[in-house]
Design a protein around this motif. Sequence first.
Motif, PDB file in Angstrom:
ATOM      1  N   CYS A 271      41.144  32.131  33.237  1.00 55.36           N
ATOM      2  CA  CYS A 271      41.495  32.971  32.085  1.00 55.36           C
ATOM      3  C   CYS A 271      42.836  32.564  31.480  1.00 55.36           C
ATOM      4  CB  CYS A 271      41.520  34.445  32.489  1.00 55.36           C
ATOM      5  SG  CYS A 271      42.580  34.830  33.903  1.00 55.36           S
ATOM      6  N   LYS A 272      43.754  32.061  32.317  1.00 60.11           N
ATOM      7  CA  LYS A 272      45.108  31.730  31.865  1.00 60.11           C
ATOM      8  C   LYS A 272      45.155  30.489  30.969  1.00 60.11           C
ATOM      9  CE  LYS A 272      48.502  32.416  34.832  1.00 60.11           C
ATOM     10  NZ  LYS A 272      49.348  32.493  36.048  1.00 60.11           N
TER      11      LYS A 272
ATOM     12  N   THR B  99      39.374  34.513  38.324  1.00 61.96           N
ATOM     13  CA  THR B  99      40.262  34.103  39.414  1.00 61.96           C
ATOM     14  C   THR B  99      41.252  33.025  38.989  1.00 61.96           C
ATOM     15  OG1 THR B  99      38.529  32.598  40.225  1.00 61.96           O
ATOM     16  CG2 THR B  99      38.692  34.769  41.278  1.00 61.96           C
ATOM     17  N   GLY B 100      41.364  32.767  37.676  1.00 57.67           N
ATOM     18  CA  GLY B 100      42.423  31.848  37.253  1.00 57.67           C
ATOM     19  C   GLY B 100      42.223  31.128  35.941  1.00 57.67           C
TER      20      GLY B 100
ATOM     21  N   ASP C 228      54.499  33.438  32.985  1.00 55.71           N
ATOM     22  CA  ASP C 228      54.364  32.391  34.000  1.00 55.71           C
ATOM     23  C   ASP C 228      55.671  32.169  34.761  1.00 55.71           C
ATOM     24  OD1 ASP C 228      51.698  31.851  33.552  1.00 55.71           O
ATOM     25  OD2 ASP C 228      52.094  30.327  32.032  1.00 55.71           O
TER      26      ASP C 228
ATOM     27  N   ILE D 180      42.498  42.637  34.489  1.00 55.38           N
ATOM     28  CA  ILE D 180      43.501  41.605  34.724  1.00 55.38           C
ATOM     29  C   ILE D 180      44.867  42.201  34.390  1.00 55.38           C
ATOM     30  CG2 ILE D 180      42.005  39.603  34.397  1.00 55.38           C
ATOM     31  CD1 ILE D 180      43.000  39.350  31.571  1.00 55.38           C
TER      32      ILE D 180
ATOM     33  N   LYS E 257      47.696  37.496  35.999  1.00 55.43           N
ATOM     34  CA  LYS E 257      46.621  36.850  35.252  1.00 55.43           C
ATOM     35  C   LYS E 257      46.549  37.463  33.852  1.00 55.43           C
ATOM     36  CE  LYS E 257      43.777  35.507  39.203  1.00 55.43           C
ATOM     37  NZ  LYS E 257      44.587  36.101  40.278  1.00 55.43           N
TER      38      LYS E 257
END
Length: 699
Positions: free
Chosen positions: A603-604, A600-601, A552, A620, A559
């Motif tokens: 997953c994090k 699109t996000g 991050d 990813i 991702k």
Amino acid sequence: MRTYSITANNEIEINFDGDIPNAAIRSKMKAARIWWNPVRKIWHGPNNKETRAVVKDINENLSIIDYAFKLKIKDIIQADRTQLETWVSILRDYVNEVMTEENASHVNDTVSKSQELAWMDCFEFVAETLVDLPAKDKEYELIFEYSLPGTVHERPDVLLLTDTKVISLEFKRKKAPQDDDDRNDVAQAIRYKEWLMNHHKVTIDKKLDVKSYLICTNKDAKAGKLRDVDILSTENFCEVIEEELNGEMLCSFSEEWLSSSKTEMPDMLKAIEIMYREGKIPYISDVNEKCLSKVLWYINGAKKKKKKILILINGVPGAGKTAVGQSVVYEENKNGKANAVYLSGNGPLVEVLQYQIDKIGNNKHMSENAIQAMVNFKKAFFYKNTAVPEQSILIFDEAQRAWDENQLGKDYSEPEGLFRVGEKIYKHREYAVIIGLYGNGQVIYKGEEEGISLWDKALKKHDDWYVITSEELASQISEIGKRKIVDNDMFLPVSLRADFIDCSKWVEQAISRCCGTVNNVNKELDKLQKTSMRIYVTRDFDKVKEHVERIDVNCSKWKYGIMISNFAEWSVVREVMPGWSIGYNGYNEVHNGEYGRWFTGECKKLEKACSVYGNQGLEIDCPIVLFGGDYIRQEDKWIARGSKYAKQEKYYNDVDTIVENNYRVLLTRARREMIILIPKVKMLDETYDYFVNMGMDKL
């Protein structure tokens, strides 16, 4: 193109590319002490906040030269301390400005003192070690802090260009480079090389040879090699540079190179965005562009000559079969007519792709015209004798997973059903095209195990259809005379998923029940470790969370997410994820309607795992592959097992191969790196030791 740059003397230079700025702009520049140089035909002035403000004010679209400055080697050798300090100051101001543009939370003047010392150390090292270069070689320019176009924070320390080469030089004030997951100097050097080879348009177009070196400037550093990267020191830096420049010429296109655009090699979701938002097919590789051009040529021929053709495209995992299929749809539909449709039995893939198009689209029917679930297509056109699709080109994804008669519940298979629809299309439009995208070793559902034989049977029944495919698949299709056309451009041999890094060969050796050997798996892993692709193994989920926190910070656009097998067991998963519920209706598994948001996000968040049912055909940056106790090492062999395995045995011809295929899919989803998470369960001890002993990095 109008540009501005900062010179080595800390001046701003503005080039209007032959245009004459109007009186108002000229007045603003003169007020900030920016003057016209009639000899060089540029505007120039001091580099300070006032002049930079004027530059941005006069033209918000003025392109910035994406590097700090260029210096001839001889100028660095001859520079005194004051000049070196001036250059360090320019570098500091440049990097601060770039960092602020890239990250709104960045505060000006936060370049550390250690970074300034590193720049000074680099200048002094170059001056001391290259003093003995031949005079002609000292005329070469070194480019400092070049921002790789389209990236965030990706700036090689120094680049050296010749007419045939790009040489990346990464300087470290160390005795030896760091090579761990906290700060990986070697991976950094490899990444710059791969990026220039795969994304830098001028480098690709001119077929330049890309080199990358790590230079340790500490006086006690030793030359060597690590993960196939040459480590240079005082003892061999000059010798290597002289050898690289031997027979070379000064770069005659340096300005073109420095203003190069980025070639697009995005993941599928980004590719969809580029196609439908920007109206162009993204760069996908020479091999895939050739395949796409050939397919479009065959389609055009079918239209003109009134033919019925089947095109089978196969390739390694991640080679871009889906990208080629989507590109065909885009090309055939871009004039507003729905002439091609992408069909998939992979419901999650359809959901994710439609979700992406609908996010972009200015036409609510755009996604449903371009991409359809196979189940809906069958209801509309298989079971209604008179219904004819609007599209003449049917692109069937994952053709290796076509249903047989039993699974379809009819007296014909899915390939036969597609041929029957193709016959109806032909009667209406006098041509028909079916394109099958065929992946090896990725069958995961019941009723899909016959593979190419279903297509072979259907072809025999339809004796006026031509089939065009690569030699590999053609050898598995019966002899049908001139109707079988072998074209090896229909085979995609190179994985694009991780910037041409093909991990499928390692996966094949690592998890195959019959073909893998210890020697070969070690050899394939060794090859991977010489690339920027990192694969880690761990039994500690806390280590995973620490690692993704670093992602991050350092790679904020990446991702990552947890992926599991369809046969994973609750009890094993809960050893690392206490309280988790997976499987049918499990609240910690991604289900229909959630895939678009997950990929699109979401997953994090690491709150849900995506099974093979949901991630086949997608990727990813960093998948976290959780081994769920269904595929384990036992007495040096892979064993499929578990409660779900036992329940499914009666539904498959070979359930062991299906479980193996689950892990073949899971381990080929990565674009940048991968984490293998093995729970602390006794039966998985040998599995963990297996990955560690082959030389994999422990997280």
